[in-house]
Motif scaffolding. Structure first.
Motif, PDB file in Angstrom:
ATOM      1  N   ILE A 165      13.506  -2.376  -2.552  1.00 44.17           N
ATOM      2  CA  ILE A 165      13.854  -0.893  -2.564  1.00 44.17           C
ATOM      3  C   ILE A 165      13.915  -0.677  -0.944  1.00 44.17           C
ATOM      4  O   ILE A 165      12.862  -0.787  -0.183  1.00 44.17           O
ATOM      5  CB  ILE A 165      12.767  -0.455  -3.417  1.00 44.17           C
ATOM      6  N   SER A 168      17.326  -0.766   4.805  1.00 40.32           N
ATOM      7  CA  SER A 168      17.419  -0.502   6.356  1.00 40.32           C
ATOM      8  C   SER A 168      17.949  -1.836   6.979  1.00 40.32           C
ATOM      9  O   SER A 168      17.716  -2.855   6.468  1.00 40.32           O
ATOM     10  CB  SER A 168      15.744  -0.164   6.892  1.00 40.32           C
ATOM     11  N   HIS A 190      18.139   2.178  -3.288  1.00 39.19           N
ATOM     12  CA  HIS A 190      18.023   3.111  -2.059  1.00 39.19           C
ATOM     13  C   HIS A 190      17.768   4.571  -2.612  1.00 39.19           C
ATOM     14  O   HIS A 190      17.531   4.612  -3.829  1.00 39.19           O
ATOM     15  CB  HIS A 190      18.880   2.844  -1.159  1.00 39.19           C
ATOM     16  N   SER A 191      17.770   5.263  -1.766  1.00 36.58           N
ATOM     17  CA  SER A 191      17.571   6.775  -2.030  1.00 36.58           C
ATOM     18  C   SER A 191      18.570   7.411  -3.141  1.00 36.58           C
ATOM     19  O   SER A 191      18.175   8.177  -3.868  1.00 36.58           O
ATOM     20  CB  SER A 191      17.567   7.621  -0.760  1.00 36.58           C
ATOM     21  N   ASN A 233       2.059   3.712   5.643  1.00 34.17           N
ATOM     22  CA  ASN A 233       2.195   5.331   5.453  1.00 34.17           C
ATOM     23  C   ASN A 233       0.679   5.881   5.740  1.00 34.17           C
ATOM     24  O   ASN A 233      -0.452   5.477   5.133  1.00 34.17           O
ATOM     25  CB  ASN A 233       2.109   6.014   3.980  1.00 34.17           C
ATOM     26  N   ASP A 247       3.664   1.549  -0.112  1.00 39.11           N
ATOM     27  CA  ASP A 247       4.766   2.303  -0.945  1.00 39.11           C
ATOM     28  C   ASP A 247       4.364   1.981  -2.431  1.00 39.11           C
ATOM     29  O   ASP A 247       5.142   2.608  -3.462  1.00 39.11           O
ATOM     30  CB  ASP A 247       6.164   1.670  -0.465  1.00 39.11           C
ATOM     31  N   VAL A 267       1.711  -7.710   4.731  1.00 36.11           N
ATOM     32  CA  VAL A 267       2.943  -7.694   5.461  1.00 36.11           C
ATOM     33  C   VAL A 267       2.711  -7.479   7.044  1.00 36.11           C
ATOM     34  O   VAL A 267       3.220  -8.250   7.824  1.00 36.11           O
ATOM     35  CB  VAL A 267       4.190  -6.837   4.787  1.00 36.11           C
TER      36      VAL A 267
HETATM   37  P1  NDP Z   1      13.608   3.374   6.871  1.00 34.51           P
HETATM   38  O1  NDP Z   1      13.357   5.039   6.779  1.00 34.51           O
HETATM   39  O2  NDP Z   1      14.655   2.756   7.825  1.00 34.51           O
HETATM   40  O3  NDP Z   1      14.472   2.768   5.454  1.00 34.51           O
HETATM   41  C1  NDP Z   1      13.877   3.329   4.348  1.00 34.51           C
HETATM   42  C2  NDP Z   1      14.625   3.176   3.000  1.00 34.51           C
HETATM   43  O4  NDP Z   1      14.156   3.429   1.893  1.00 34.51           O
HETATM   44  C3  NDP Z   1      16.238   3.607   3.107  1.00 34.51           C
HETATM   45  O5  NDP Z   1      17.146   2.541   2.887  1.00 34.51           O
HETATM   46  C4  NDP Z   1      16.251   4.663   1.966  1.00 34.51           C
HETATM   47  O6  NDP Z   1      17.393   4.895   1.301  1.00 34.51           O
HETATM   48  C5  NDP Z   1      15.072   4.227   0.967  1.00 34.51           C
HETATM   49  N1  NDP Z   1      14.465   5.185   0.321  1.00 34.51           N
HETATM   50  C6  NDP Z   1      14.226   6.500   0.718  1.00 34.51           C
HETATM   51  N2  NDP Z   1      13.713   7.185  -0.265  1.00 34.51           N
HETATM   52  C7  NDP Z   1      13.832   6.608  -1.401  1.00 34.51           C
HETATM   53  C8  NDP Z   1      13.506   6.666  -2.807  1.00 34.51           C
HETATM   54  N3  NDP Z   1      13.013   8.069  -3.202  1.00 34.51           N
HETATM   55  N4  NDP Z   1      13.803   5.670  -3.686  1.00 34.51           N
HETATM   56  C9  NDP Z   1      14.408   4.538  -3.292  1.00 34.51           C
HETATM   57  N5  NDP Z   1      14.847   4.314  -1.765  1.00 34.51           N
HETATM   58  C10 NDP Z   1      14.294   5.237  -1.072  1.00 34.51           C
HETATM   59  O7  NDP Z   1      12.418   2.732   6.801  1.00 34.51           O
HETATM   60  P2  NDP Z   1      12.230   0.999   7.306  1.00 34.51           P
HETATM   61  O8  NDP Z   1      13.019   0.056   6.208  1.00 34.51           O
HETATM   62  O9  NDP Z   1      12.116   0.850   8.804  1.00 34.51           O
HETATM   63  O10 NDP Z   1      10.713   1.048   6.718  1.00 34.51           O
HETATM   64  C11 NDP Z   1      10.114   0.906   5.522  1.00 34.51           C
HETATM   65  C12 NDP Z   1       8.563   0.995   5.364  1.00 34.51           C
HETATM   66  O11 NDP Z   1       8.389  -0.022   5.783  1.00 34.51           O
HETATM   67  C13 NDP Z   1       7.992   2.387   6.237  1.00 34.51           C
HETATM   68  O12 NDP Z   1       6.820   2.505   5.784  1.00 34.51           O
HETATM   69  C14 NDP Z   1       7.705   1.638   7.637  1.00 34.51           C
HETATM   70  O13 NDP Z   1       6.650   1.997   8.250  1.00 34.51           O
HETATM   71  C15 NDP Z   1       7.140   0.016   7.008  1.00 34.51           C
HETATM   72  N6  NDP Z   1       7.319  -1.102   7.913  1.00 34.51           N
HETATM   73  C16 NDP Z   1       6.427  -2.026   7.954  1.00 34.51           C
HETATM   74  C17 NDP Z   1       6.569  -3.057   8.858  1.00 34.51           C
HETATM   75  C18 NDP Z   1       5.274  -4.098   8.780  1.00 34.51           C
HETATM   76  O14 NDP Z   1       5.356  -4.798   9.794  1.00 34.51           O
HETATM   77  N7  NDP Z   1       4.733  -4.105   7.780  1.00 34.51           N
HETATM   78  C19 NDP Z   1       7.563  -3.152   9.651  1.00 34.51           C
HETATM   79  C20 NDP Z   1       8.667  -2.548   9.381  1.00 34.51           C
HETATM   80  C21 NDP Z   1       8.509  -1.440   8.886  1.00 34.51           C
HETATM   81  P3  NDP Z   1      18.866   5.412   2.196  1.00 34.51           P
HETATM   82  O15 NDP Z   1      19.397   4.052   2.657  1.00 34.51           O
HETATM   83  O16 NDP Z   1      19.674   5.764   0.891  1.00 34.51           O
HETATM   84  O17 NDP Z   1      18.391   6.423   2.849  1.00 34.51           O
END
Ligand code: NDP
Length: 294
Positions: A165, A168, A190-191, A233, A247, A267
């Motif tokens: 899910i 990015s 995705h969203s 978060n 999440d 992670v």
């Molecule tokens: P992004 O904001 O770049 O991507 C978020 C993704 O989630 C997008 O593809 C978006 O879809 C999708 N999305 C948003 N809302 C929904 C929904 N309601 N239902 C389904 N999909 C949804 O975030 P990142 O990938 O950079 O990071 C994701 C999370 O991971 C964050 O909380 C970040 O802090 C965390 N993270 C943790 C790391 C770690 O080391 N543990 C490293 C990197 C990130 P769409 O493409 O359609 O907009």
């Protein structure tokens, strides 16, 4: 059912120890000291914490660590000049530009300027394309960590149904490619996806990389599923420090999943450990040595 907790802290510590052993070996046998350069622009507090942790862990693994801190208003030309210098520097085998960059800088241009052989974040289009083509590549660290955590529960992912899910470039997309390379059957959501709960209910492996606190509910999960929660978060707590949650609704998921990563302690711990792995791999590849055993 109470899910097994996947201990990211312990698995990351074990991986760092294996990296340190291999670093000692290449130093001894090949006079090669892998070096990582981290570039930080501005004063984002979260980025400063990550950069400090990368510096400490790089040194603890026996590698050389080079930090470049640039002011918030650095020009694109000056940043590109630094990257060109790091690309040429024989002591530097990995280059990481800490994201996000200030809005005045064009992130894609900066990433594309990094020598793909030193792109330890795996974000250069050469590496992303190679990964998508099933070729050897430097892969982004967080997805690599997700695969290692999953394999601590399931040594083979062949034929398993996985859902990722989030799509990015940093997490979701490369994770899908890594899962395909492991012969899993992958759904990417995705969203705009519809019926997310139903899609999750079919998955043996659930990866949540969205950035929405506790979005994935316990009753979305297939009983016994393995859940890897990438989300970080910060939610406000009345009168106290913000609380870190993932999440996935962790307490609910505990009663349904077979195994789950906690937040914190899952992670996040793996990301820097995998950065060390990528730096070691890059150093060996640049020196013409076989890939290290990590
Ligand atoms: P992004 O904001 O770049 O991507 C978020 C993704 O989630 C997008 O593809 C978006 O879809 C999708 N999305 C948003 N809302 C929904 C929904 N309601 N239902 C389904 N999909 C949804 O975030 P990142 O990938 O950079 O990071 C994701 C999370 O991971 C964050 O909380 C970040 O802090 C965390 N993270 C943790 C790391 C770690 O080391 N543990 C490293 C990197 C990130 P769409 O493409 O359609 O907009």
């Amino acid at each position: 059912m109470t899910a097994r907790i996947i201990d990211g802290k312990a698995i990351a510590a074990e991986l760092r120890a294996r990296v340190a052993d291999e670093v000692a070996r290449v130093k001894r046998d090949h006079a090669l000291t892998p070096g990582l350069a981290v570039v930080l622009v501005g004063h984002d507090p979260a980025s400063e914490v990550y950069v400090r942790s990368k510096h400490t862990q790089t040194q603890a693994a026996g590698m050389a660590s080079f930090e470049h801190k640039l002011p918030e208003d650095v020009s694109q030309a000056d940043l590109l000049a630094l990257i060109a210098q790091l690309n040429r520097d024989p002591q530097v085998h990995g280059i990481l530009v800490q994201l996000p960059l200030p809005k005045s800088l064009h992130t894609e241009t900066i990433i594309n300027a990094i020598d793909p052989a030193k792109d330890v974040d795996g974000l250069h289009p050469n590496n992303a394309g190679r990964l998508a083509g099933g070729l050897a590549a430097l892969s982004p660290c967080t997805p690599l960590g997700c695969i290692i955590l999953t394999k601590s529960v399931h040594p083979s992912l062949e034929g398993m149904n996985a859902i990722v899910i989030g799509r990015s470039n940093l997490v979701g997309r490369p994770l899908v490619q890594l899962l395909l390379n492991e012969n899993a059957t992958v759904t990417i959501a995705h969203s705009r996806s519809r019926g997310l709960a139903k899609l999750c209910a079919q998955a043996d492996l659930v990866y949540a990389a969205v950035g929405r606190p506790e979005m994935v509910r316990g009753d979305w999960l297939k009983p016994g599923a393995t859940v890897i929660d990438v989300g970080i978060n910060r939610i406000p707590v009345a009168g106290g420090k913000p609380k870190l949650v993932g999440d996935v609704a962790f307490q609910e998921a505990l009663n349904v999943a077979g195994a789950i990563t906690p937040v914190p302690g899952g992670v996040g711990q793996m990301t820097v450990a995998c950065l060390l792995v990528n730096t070691l791999r890059a150093a060996c590849a640049i020196a013409g040595l076989p890939a290290p055993a990590v």
